[in-house]
Design a protein around this motif. Sequence first.
Motif, short mmCIF file in Angstrom:
data_model
loop_
_atom_site.label_atom_id
_atom_site.label_comp_id
_atom_site.label_asym_id
_atom_site.label_seq_id
_atom_site.Cartn_x
_atom_site.Cartn_y
_atom_site.Cartn_z
N ARG A 175 0.66 -1.22 -0.19
CA ARG A 175 0.34 -0.05 0.47
C ARG A 175 0.96 1.20 0.93
NH1 ARG A 175 -5.22 -0.31 0.13
NH2 ARG A 175 -6.20 -2.15 0.87
N ALA A 176 0.25 2.40 -0.36
CA ALA A 176 0.87 3.39 -0.89
C ALA A 176 0.36 4.87 -0.11
CB ALA A 176 1.60 4.13 -2.71
N ILE A 177 1.31 5.52 0.30
CA ILE A 177 0.99 6.28 0.55
C ILE A 177 0.45 8.10 -0.22
CG2 ILE A 177 1.70 9.14 2.13
CD1 ILE A 177 3.07 6.88 3.95
N PRO A 178 -0.55 8.69 -0.53
CA PRO A 178 -0.89 9.66 -1.78
C PRO A 178 0.56 10.48 -2.16
CG PRO A 178 -2.35 9.22 -0.90
CD PRO A 178 -2.12 8.06 0.93
N ILE A 179 1.06 10.70 -3.12
CA ILE A 179 2.06 11.48 -3.75
C ILE A 179 3.85 10.81 -3.13
CG2 ILE A 179 3.20 13.59 -3.70
CD1 ILE A 179 0.03 14.48 -2.78
N LEU A 180 3.23 10.36 -2.51
CA LEU A 180 5.05 10.17 -1.42
C LEU A 180 4.96 8.97 -2.30
CD1 LEU A 180 5.43 11.59 1.51
CD2 LEU A 180 5.71 11.94 -0.20
N GLY A 181 4.08 7.96 -2.28
CA GLY A 181 4.43 6.44 -2.80
C GLY A 181 4.93 5.01 -2.00
N THR A 182 5.29 4.37 -2.28
CA THR A 182 5.60 3.31 -0.93
C THR A 182 7.45 3.52 -0.50
OG1 THR A 182 6.85 1.86 -2.60
CG2 THR A 182 4.25 1.21 -2.17
N SER A 183 7.57 4.65 -1.29
CA SER A 183 9.17 4.96 -1.01
C SER A 183 9.22 6.14 -0.22
CB SER A 183 10.29 5.37 -1.75
OG SER A 183 9.78 6.00 -2.83
N TRP A 184 8.01 6.63 0.78
CA TRP A 184 7.76 7.45 1.41
C TRP A 184 9.30 8.05 2.12
CZ3 TRP A 184 7.26 7.56 6.42
CH2 TRP A 184 5.98 6.00 7.24
N LYS A 185 9.87 6.99 3.16
CA LYS A 185 10.80 6.82 4.37
C LYS A 185 11.76 7.02 3.66
CE LYS A 185 9.03 3.22 7.65
NZ LYS A 185 9.73 2.49 8.40
N VAL A 186 12.31 7.08 2.58
CA VAL A 186 13.72 7.29 1.76
C VAL A 186 13.59 8.46 1.24
CG1 VAL A 186 15.21 6.65 -0.63
CG2 VAL A 186 13.69 4.83 0.30
N LEU A 187 12.33 9.12 1.29
CA LEU A 187 12.43 10.46 0.79
C LEU A 187 12.23 11.53 1.78
CD1 LEU A 187 9.22 10.57 -1.99
CD2 LEU A 187 11.76 10.48 -2.08
N LEU A 188 12.05 10.83 3.11
CA LEU A 188 12.17 11.18 4.71
C LEU A 188 13.06 11.06 5.12
CD1 LEU A 188 8.26 11.29 5.58
CD2 LEU A 188 9.61 13.23 4.48
N ARG A 189 14.28 10.60 4.27
CA ARG A 189 15.61 9.90 4.61
C ARG A 189 15.02 8.80 6.67
NH1 ARG A 189 19.90 15.05 3.97
NH2 ARG A 189 19.73 15.00 1.64
N LEU A 190 13.98 8.18 6.47
CA LEU A 190 14.55 7.78 7.48
C LEU A 190 15.07 6.20 7.61
CD1 LEU A 190 10.54 7.96 8.68
CD2 LEU A 190 13.05 9.41 9.75
N THR A 191 15.30 6.01 6.42
CA THR A 191 15.74 5.03 6.11
C THR A 191 16.54 5.04 4.90
OG1 THR A 191 15.55 2.33 5.83
CG2 THR A 191 14.08 3.53 4.42
N SER A 192 17.77 3.87 4.70
CA SER A 192 18.52 3.86 3.03
C SER A 192 17.36 3.03 2.02
CB SER A 192 20.30 3.08 3.91
OG SER A 192 19.46 1.93 4.02
N PHE A 193 18.49 3.35 0.90
CA PHE A 193 17.72 3.48 -0.66
C PHE A 193 17.46 1.46 -0.44
CE2 PHE A 193 17.43 2.76 -5.07
CZ PHE A 193 15.90 2.59 -4.72
#
Length: 515
Positions: free
Chosen positions: A45-63
């Motif tokens: 499941r995805a978060i709207p706009i941020l998709g499933t990679s939101w933790k990477v975009l917010l720097r909460l996890t590495s790619f």
Amino acid sequence: MESLLFSSPFALLLITLISIGVIKVIANVHYQYTYWKKRGVPYIRAIPILGTSWKVLLRLTSFNEYSKFAYEYLPDAKYIGLMDMATPLILIRDPEVIRDVMVKDFEHFPDHRSFANEDIDPLFGKNVFSLRGNRWKEMRNTLSPSFTASKMKAMFELVSKCSREFSEYLADHPEDCSSIETKEIFRRYTTDVIATSAFGINVNSMKDRDNEFFTRGVDSTRQFGGFLFLLKFILFRMSPRLMKALGMNFFSPATSQFFKKIVAETIKIREEQGIIRPDMIHLLMQARNKEGLSVHEMTLDDIVSQAFIFFLAGFDTSALLMCFIAHELAVNRDIQDRLYEEVEKHFAEGNGEISYELVSKMVYMDMVVSETLRKYPPVAVTDRLCVKSCQLPPSKPGCKSLIVEPNNILWAPIYALHHDPKYFPNPDKFDPERFSDENKDNIVPYTYMPFGLGPRKCIGNRFALMETKLLIAYLLHKFVFKATEKTIYPVVFDKKQFNLQPEGGFWIALEKREK
């Protein structure tokens, strides 16, 4: 008063625009939430706009951690659906499906996704990695002769000279070696190698520490982990036309002008003086003179872009490989000692020198480098862009086959495959024996791909391996690699970086050997 306000043409227009905007947002959210469900594909499941990679975009996890999480989310699925921001994305887990996409059905998936085309950013968009279709094929055919075994042999002496001078400089400056950050010094080495082998320019970055080749390389790669790059990346994805209108580029105008000037001057001197060198610039100059209806005219920007991507990839990616090798040798003394014995045997065979043929004979060196590339691959995933509809088998029993449509993106999760215990038992252990003659044939095909697979496999992998093995051989010949108080093992990856880099850097000591 209120009734007059809401009955005015302006108010009605504003209400209409807001309503349309709200409807579009709702439609987009609905699209993201139902895209994979409608197609019968297992998905995250995805978060709207941020998709499933939101933790990477917010720097909460590495790619790499994110790609591994997605890979392990549904371990019985051949592939799963993700949302990369608002873009549907297929993560392929099954080696046979990876083979089909990367090799067997390559004509359906021939391209990489591009974030900045050549009209927006010529330096980034015209290189062989970013080009698509016939333009890519033509450029790949032009560059391929630069990386044949015969060309590697021709460039070997240039690279060997850089390796020898680099190791001699460190041997002459023991005060610098008690605690050394290897990424900083190895990027100096790769600067020298690429300057001489691609541009025909001699640089010694250990002595001339602020030479412009090195400083431009640092400038070009520094931004990849910064917030500005992340913002640029998102904006290029969302609105490339806006970025072009704003005059935004991935790299600074000064960096672009530097490389353009260097290449233009090199071409001019070679043409005036009839200089011929077995390097990339020479091959691109030859391609520029080709004629024909199907031949794309080779411009200065085309040549600059190829030379720049070769520099950029070699400057950082090859240096990181060397860093990880040195790191593992420092913390695994038994492996280092065995590799040292092999290196010394071949130095003795070459009367104190290492030839191209002798490097090719270093079996254990190849095992060590291969295992480093398994544990620390240069990229976490490799991607393909669908250009022609293709059918994938059902992801799981009971699921439907999937028709992959043009412009769909597919990911092969290299880091996750390399760390799957099903394919590489005890994956966190550094074990070169996985790649011994007795064991390497047991590796499941299409689960080990540090340089990618198929026709779009990294074109410079032979060169990267040659310069890496040479440097490690020369350093082991003179030094013992040792861990220090700053050496962190196991590695903790920096969440702010897109490629694999440890928090705090790579720290080891180089202790001069007593001969």
